[in-house]
Write a protein that holds these residues in place. Structure first.
Motif: not given
Length: 372
Positions: A164-170, A191-203, A216-225
Motif C-alpha cells: 500500500x502507498x497512501x498518499x500515492x506516487x504517482x 493471513x497475509x502481510x501489508x507492506x505500507x509505504x507511508x513516506x508521503x504521510x505528512x504531505x 492489523x498486526x500483519x503490517x510492516x509500516x515504512x516511513x522516512x525523512x
C-alpha cells in the motif's frame, strides 16, 4: 562476456532517472519526486554538531536508541501504532526498508497484490525477490484510490502480501479510512502481510492519513525523512512491525547495510523533536502549487484529478508523443506507462518545483505543445 544473475533480467533502469539525466540545460523538471526545499536549519545545525562531536562512527545496527525512541513516540502520536524501540529499524531511506521487507518475506511462488499504477520501485524489488505480481486496478473514476472490494477479488491461497502507498506516487491519491481498515481486516482473515509505504504521510491536504497497522498486526509500516523534511540525499528511513517480522527483516538489513548514516540519524532526531514550522510551510506551499497545476492542466483540456496528497498529478493525456514534445519544449515529465498498464494514457507531473517554474512550465505546454 560474464553473464549477469538471472534475477536482474526482469529489472529495467528507472525511466524517471533516464528522463532526469537527459534533461536539457534550462529545462523545467516536473519529473523528479524531490522537494525543492532545503533541509531546515535546525536539522542542519544538529548534523554539524554531531560531526564536531565525532558522532561519525558506526551506530547500532538498528539505529541510535534515542532516534528509535522518538520514532516510537511519533508512531503512537501520529498513527496510533504501539511499538517498541526493539521493533524499529532505522534504514537507508524508505527504499532500503522496502527492499529488506520483500527480501525477508517474498520468494518464488508467492503472490503480491500491487496497485496499478504504483511506484516503479515496487515492481523492481518484487522481481528481485522472485514473487509474482498481481495487479489491482486503481481507476481514474475512483480518483485512483485503491478499493478494498477490488483487493478482495485478487486474494488467493498464494497471496503473501500487498503493498500500500497512501498518499500515492504517482497519482497523489489518498485512501479512505474504510478501505484501509477493510484491507487490514482482510490481512488478518487471510493471513497475509501489508507492506505500507507511508513516506508521503505528512504531505496531505484536507484529508487525514490512516495507517493499516492501527487495525492489523500483519503490517510492516515504512516511513522516512526524505519527503517531510526534504532530507532526500541524507537517506534515513525507518520501519516497524511485530517482533517476528522485524527479526527477519533485521537479518537482511544487518547483512547488507549494517547501519544507516550516523550523522544523518542525529539530524533525524532533531527533525522529530524540533519545531515543525518548516514542514507546515512546505505542505501549504505544495497545496498552492497543486491548485495551480490542476487548474492549468484542466483548462488545457487534460482531465486531472485534484490530488489529495504527495506532490504529483496524473493527468489524462492520450497523446503518445506528449512526453517527448514537452521535453523538446523544455518541460520534463514522465510517461504514466512507467507505473503500470493503467498508467497508459496518463503522464506524471511533479509539483515539487517552484510556483514560478510551474507557471512557466504550464505556459510552455500551452503555447508549444497544446497550441503549437
Amino acid at each position: 562476456m560474464i553473464n549477469p544473475a538471472s534475477r536482474t533480467k526482469k529489472i529495467e533502469l528507472s525511466q524517471i532517472r533516464k528522463m532526469f539525466e537527459a534533461t536539457k540545460p534550462g529545462a523545467i523538471n516536473l519529473g523528479i519526486g524531490e522537494p525543492d526545499f532545503d533541509v531546515p536549519q535546525n536539522i542542519k545545525d544538529a548534523m554539524k554538531r554531531s560531526i564536531d562531536n565525532n558522532d561519525t562512527h558506526y551506530s547500532p545496527n538498528l539505529g541510535y536508541l534515542e532516534l528509535r525512541e522518538e520514532i516510537v513516540k511519533k508512531f503512537k502520536k501520529d498513527n496510533d501504532i504501539k511499538t517498541t524501540p526493539e521493533n524499529v529499524i532505522v534504514t537507508v531511506g524508505a527504499s532500503e526498508a522496502l527492499y529488506a521487507s520483500t527480501q525477508a518475506f517474498i520468494e518464488k511462488g508467492d503472490e503480491v497484490i500491487l496497485p496499478n499504477p504504483s511506484f516503479l520501485l515496487y515492481e523492481a524489488i518484487l522481481n528481485i525477490s522472485g514473487g509474482s505480481i498481481v495487479p489491482v486496478d486503481c481507476k481514474m473514476e475512483n480518483e485512483f484510490k485503491l478499493k478494498a472490494e477490488d483487493v478482495a477479488e485478487k486474494i488467493t491461497d498464494k497471496t503473501k502480501a500487498i503493498i500500500l502507498n497512501s498518499p500515492s506516487n504517482p497519482t497523489g491519491a489518498v485512501m479512505e479510512k474504510e478501505d484501509i481498515k477493510a484491507i487490514a481486516d482482510l490481512s488478518m482473515d487471510h493471513d497475509f502481510l501489508i507492506i505500507s509505504d507511508e513516506i508521503y504521510e505528512k504531505i496531505i491536504y484536507d484529508k487525514k492519513h490512516y495507517s493499516p497497522a492501527k487495525y492489523s498486526d500483519n503490517v510492516i509500516t515504512i516511513n522516512g525523512f526524505s519527503k517531510t523534511y526534504a532530507m532526500t540525499g541524507l537517506r534515513v528511513g525507518y520501519l516497524t512491525a511485530n517482533e517476528n517480522h522485524t527479526e527477519e527483516i533485521f537479518k537482511i538489513h544487518q547483512n547488507s547495510i549494517a547501519c544507516a548514516n550516523s550523522t544523518a540519524q542525529m539530524g533525524a532526531i532533531e527533525a522529530l523533536t524540533g519545531p515543525q514550522d518548516e514542514v507546515n510551510k512546505m505542505v501549504n506551499e505544495f497545496k498552492r502549487r497543486r491548485d495551480l497545476i490542476v487548474t492549468r492542466l484542466n483548462e488545457m483540456g487534460y482531465e486531472t484529478v485534484k490530488a489529495e496528497g504527495a506532490f504529483y498529478v496524473f493527468p489524462k493525456i492520450e497523446d503518445k508523443d506528449f512526453v517527448r514534445k514537452a521535453a523538446d519544449a523544455g518541460v520534463v515529465t514522465v510517461t504514466g506507462a512507467a507505473f503500470g498498464s493503467n498508467g497508459e494514457g496518463h503522464v506524471r507531473m511533479s509539483y515539487a518545483n517552484s510556483y514560478e517554474n510551474i507557471e512557466k512550465a504550464m505556459n510552455i505546454l500551452e503555447e508549444r505543445v497544446v497550441n503549437g
